[in-house]
Design an enzyme around this catalytic site. Structure first.
Site, PDB file in Angstrom:
ATOM      1  N   ARG A  62       0.832  -1.204   0.000  1.00  0.00           N
ATOM      2  CA  ARG A  62       0.000   0.000   0.000  1.00  0.00           C
ATOM      3  C   ARG A  62       0.868   1.256   0.000  1.00  0.00           C
ATOM      4  O   ARG A  62       0.540   2.259  -0.649  1.00  0.00           O
ATOM      5  CB  ARG A  62      -0.923  -0.016   1.214  1.00  0.00           C
ATOM      6  CG  ARG A  62      -2.011   1.046   1.168  1.00  0.00           C
ATOM      7  CD  ARG A  62      -3.046   0.831   2.243  1.00  0.00           C
ATOM      8  NE  ARG A  62      -3.950   1.970   2.306  1.00  0.00           N
ATOM      9  CZ  ARG A  62      -4.395   2.513   3.424  1.00  0.00           C
ATOM     10  NH1 ARG A  62      -4.023   2.013   4.601  1.00  0.00           N
ATOM     11  NH2 ARG A  62      -5.212   3.534   3.393  1.00  0.00           N
ATOM     12  N   HIS A  66       0.568   4.250  -2.818  1.00  0.00           N
ATOM     13  CA  HIS A  66       0.283   5.628  -2.430  1.00  0.00           C
ATOM     14  C   HIS A  66       1.434   6.558  -2.804  1.00  0.00           C
ATOM     15  O   HIS A  66       1.211   7.733  -3.097  1.00  0.00           O
ATOM     16  CB  HIS A  66       0.007   5.706  -0.925  1.00  0.00           C
ATOM     17  CG  HIS A  66      -1.391   5.320  -0.556  1.00  0.00           C
ATOM     18  ND1 HIS A  66      -2.214   6.108   0.209  1.00  0.00           N
ATOM     19  CD2 HIS A  66      -2.118   4.218  -0.868  1.00  0.00           C
ATOM     20  CE1 HIS A  66      -3.386   5.519   0.365  1.00  0.00           C
ATOM     21  NE2 HIS A  66      -3.351   4.364  -0.274  1.00  0.00           N
ATOM     22  N   VAL A  70       1.038   9.834  -6.330  1.00  0.00           N
ATOM     23  CA  VAL A  70       1.012  11.265  -6.023  1.00  0.00           C
ATOM     24  C   VAL A  70       2.101  12.024  -6.787  1.00  0.00           C
ATOM     25  O   VAL A  70       1.820  12.748  -7.735  1.00  0.00           O
ATOM     26  CB  VAL A  70       1.120  11.499  -4.501  1.00  0.00           C
ATOM     27  CG1 VAL A  70       1.106  12.993  -4.185  1.00  0.00           C
ATOM     28  CG2 VAL A  70      -0.041  10.809  -3.790  1.00  0.00           C
ATOM     29  N   GLY A  72       4.788  10.377  -8.120  1.00  0.00           N
ATOM     30  CA  GLY A  72       5.558   9.368  -8.830  1.00  0.00           C
ATOM     31  C   GLY A  72       6.302   8.502  -7.828  1.00  0.00           C
ATOM     32  O   GLY A  72       6.298   8.762  -6.615  1.00  0.00           O
ATOM     33  N   ASN A  93      -3.545   9.481   3.938  1.00  0.00           N
ATOM     34  CA  ASN A  93      -2.383   8.647   4.241  1.00  0.00           C
ATOM     35  C   ASN A  93      -2.201   8.366   5.729  1.00  0.00           C
ATOM     36  O   ASN A  93      -1.296   7.612   6.110  1.00  0.00           O
ATOM     37  CB  ASN A  93      -1.109   9.309   3.701  1.00  0.00           C
ATOM     38  CG  ASN A  93      -0.986   9.176   2.191  1.00  0.00           C
ATOM     39  OD1 ASN A  93      -1.527   8.241   1.596  1.00  0.00           O
ATOM     40  ND2 ASN A  93      -0.294  10.115   1.572  1.00  0.00           N
ATOM     41  N   PRO A 163      -7.122   7.207  -5.921  1.00  0.00           N
ATOM     42  CA  PRO A 163      -8.486   6.734  -6.179  1.00  0.00           C
ATOM     43  C   PRO A 163      -9.274   6.632  -4.880  1.00  0.00           C
ATOM     44  O   PRO A 163      -8.726   6.279  -3.838  1.00  0.00           O
ATOM     45  CB  PRO A 163      -8.266   5.356  -6.820  1.00  0.00           C
ATOM     46  CG  PRO A 163      -6.881   4.952  -6.427  1.00  0.00           C
ATOM     47  CD  PRO A 163      -6.096   6.210  -6.265  1.00  0.00           C
ATOM     48  N   HIS A 193      -6.101  -5.692  -3.531  1.00  0.00           N
ATOM     49  CA  HIS A 193      -7.071  -5.795  -2.433  1.00  0.00           C
ATOM     50  C   HIS A 193      -7.362  -7.249  -2.067  1.00  0.00           C
ATOM     51  O   HIS A 193      -8.246  -7.506  -1.254  1.00  0.00           O
ATOM     52  CB  HIS A 193      -8.366  -5.072  -2.801  1.00  0.00           C
ATOM     53  CG  HIS A 193      -8.252  -3.578  -2.716  1.00  0.00           C
ATOM     54  ND1 HIS A 193      -9.279  -2.715  -3.055  1.00  0.00           N
ATOM     55  CD2 HIS A 193      -7.221  -2.779  -2.323  1.00  0.00           C
ATOM     56  CE1 HIS A 193      -8.886  -1.466  -2.872  1.00  0.00           C
ATOM     57  NE2 HIS A 193      -7.639  -1.482  -2.442  1.00  0.00           N
ATOM     58  N   ASP A 249      -3.742 -13.868  -3.987  1.00  0.00           N
ATOM     59  CA  ASP A 249      -4.345 -14.817  -4.930  1.00  0.00           C
ATOM     60  C   ASP A 249      -5.466 -14.132  -5.700  1.00  0.00           C
ATOM     61  O   ASP A 249      -5.632 -12.913  -5.615  1.00  0.00           O
ATOM     62  CB  ASP A 249      -4.856 -16.059  -4.191  1.00  0.00           C
ATOM     63  CG  ASP A 249      -5.821 -15.706  -3.053  1.00  0.00           C
ATOM     64  OD1 ASP A 249      -6.476 -14.638  -3.131  1.00  0.00           O
ATOM     65  OD2 ASP A 249      -5.930 -16.490  -2.090  1.00  0.00           O
TER      66      ASP A 249
END
Length: 367
Positions: A62, A66, A70, A72, A93, A163, A193, A249
């Site tokens: 994550r 993130h 923003v 790069g 954040n 997003p 996710h 998976d």
């Protein structure tokens, strides 16, 4: 004279390449000479952290996502501002798990012990992300390296570049396309996710509006209500994938087919006819998901890469090291000058060129 002008042009071109923002390209073996064991050092540090804390995997992945979305992939997410206005301070954040930051700290310390001031924080984040994906059971892949660390980190740049959990398909495609990522790339990256958790406030609007979101599987909606009742503690989280939240998976896509996408932005991938077929494809074939994910995350890793004067190599993850960058520029200038003087010297003695002789004497301050 024509030969001299060609040489001068070559030198000017070299100067431009050295100092332009486009200096260098990402390559897989960027540190083969300067820090040949960098991948092993990062892998060992990440594995040690992973065995200690179960949330290391999703936290590191994550963090990478993130960071890249923003400014790069430039480790700007790591900067700590005394004024509380860096990227990590943005509301979006604040929920980033500390284990992600700690993973990168440990990896950076391991690398600095052997190769001080050589490997960027941005490259360490990219390597650590690949390593946690593998540790979680996901695909292995080569990582392109050569990024420099960014010189800007502003909380004000975060919200409009990430997003949101309420996005529809068009909104998702718009924000991903800003980074040259296709709809297939977006669907594949959404597969991240398959691991991790989300705070209740990111999806309870689907449960407690005028009616329960009809796209939710009814039994799943009841599970969510039990886990996140009204006025729940804001620190409570639920898994994004209720079946295999610690395994990378394709179950995430099977959940979407069954109406068990936790976020609206997840479930819309199946509900919208424009993306439904790809979700079904990934749900039925984990290998195709893995292949698409590798393509997508490598493309994401090239977003906003800083090179040349637009970045530096931070020794300290949390602090800009502009002085290091200035020193590197001085070294480059010295190298260019040495090359230039050598070329003039060769011309002067090999051809007896009067123009080269005069230039050499002037540069040497010999009047």
């Amino acid at each position: 004279m024509e030969k001299i002008m060609r040489i001068v042009f070559m030198v000017l071109a070299m100067v431009f390449m050295m100092f332009s923002s486009g200096e260098g390209q990402l390559v897989e073996n960027f540190y083969v000479s300067s820090c040949p064991n960098v991948e092993l050092l990062v892998s060992q540090a990440v594995t040690n952290k992973f065995t200690q804390t179960i949330t290391t995997g999703q936290a590191t992945l994550r963090l990478f996502l993130h960071d890249c979305f923003v400014e790069g992939c430039d480790a700007s997410i790591m900067i700590a501002s005394p004024n509380g206005d860096a990227e990590r301070d943005a509301k979006e954040n604040l929920s980033l798990p500390g284990d992600g930051f700690d993973t990168i700290i440990k990896a950076k310390e391991a690398v600095e012990a052997f190769c001080p001031g050589v490997v960027s924080c941005a490259d360490i984040i990219a390597l650590a992300t690949r390593d946690v994906i593998v540790l979680l059971g996901g695909p292995s892949f080569t990582v392109e390296l050569g990024r420099k660390d960014g010189l800007t980190s502003k909380a004000s740049n975060v919200e409009q570049n990430l997003p949101k959990p309420t996005f529809n398909l068009n909104q998702l495609n718009t924000i991903f396309s800003k980074h040259n990522l296709t709809q297939t790339d977006m669907i594949a990256l959404s597969g991240a996710h398959t691991i991790g958790f989300s705070h209740c406030d990111q999806f309870t609007d689907r449960l407690y509006s005028s009616q329960v979101d009809p796209t939710l599987n009814p039994s799943y909606a009841q599970e969510l209500m039990t886990g996140c009742p009204r006025n729940v503690d804001p620190e409570i989280v639920l898994p994004l994938d209720p079946q295999t939240q610690f395994v990378f998976d394709n179950i995430y896509y099977q959940n979407l087919v069954n109406g068990k996408g936790l976020l609206s932005s997840d479930q819309v991938l199946f509900n919208d006819e424009a993306s439904k077929s790809k979700v079904v494809e990934f749900a039925n074939d984990g290998g195709k998901f893995f292949d698409a994910f590798v393509v997508a995350i490598k493309k994401l890793g090239r977003v906003g890469v800083k090179t040349g004067k637009d970045g530096d190599i931070r020794r300290d993850l949390y602090v800009y090291s502009q002085n290091n960058n200035n020193n590197n520029n001085l070294i480059c200038m010295f190298i260019v000058m040495v090359i230039y003087l050598n070329l003039l010297f060769i011309l002067m003695f090999s051809k007896g060129n009067r123009f080269a002789y005069i230039c050499f004497k002037l540069i040497a301050c010999d009047h």
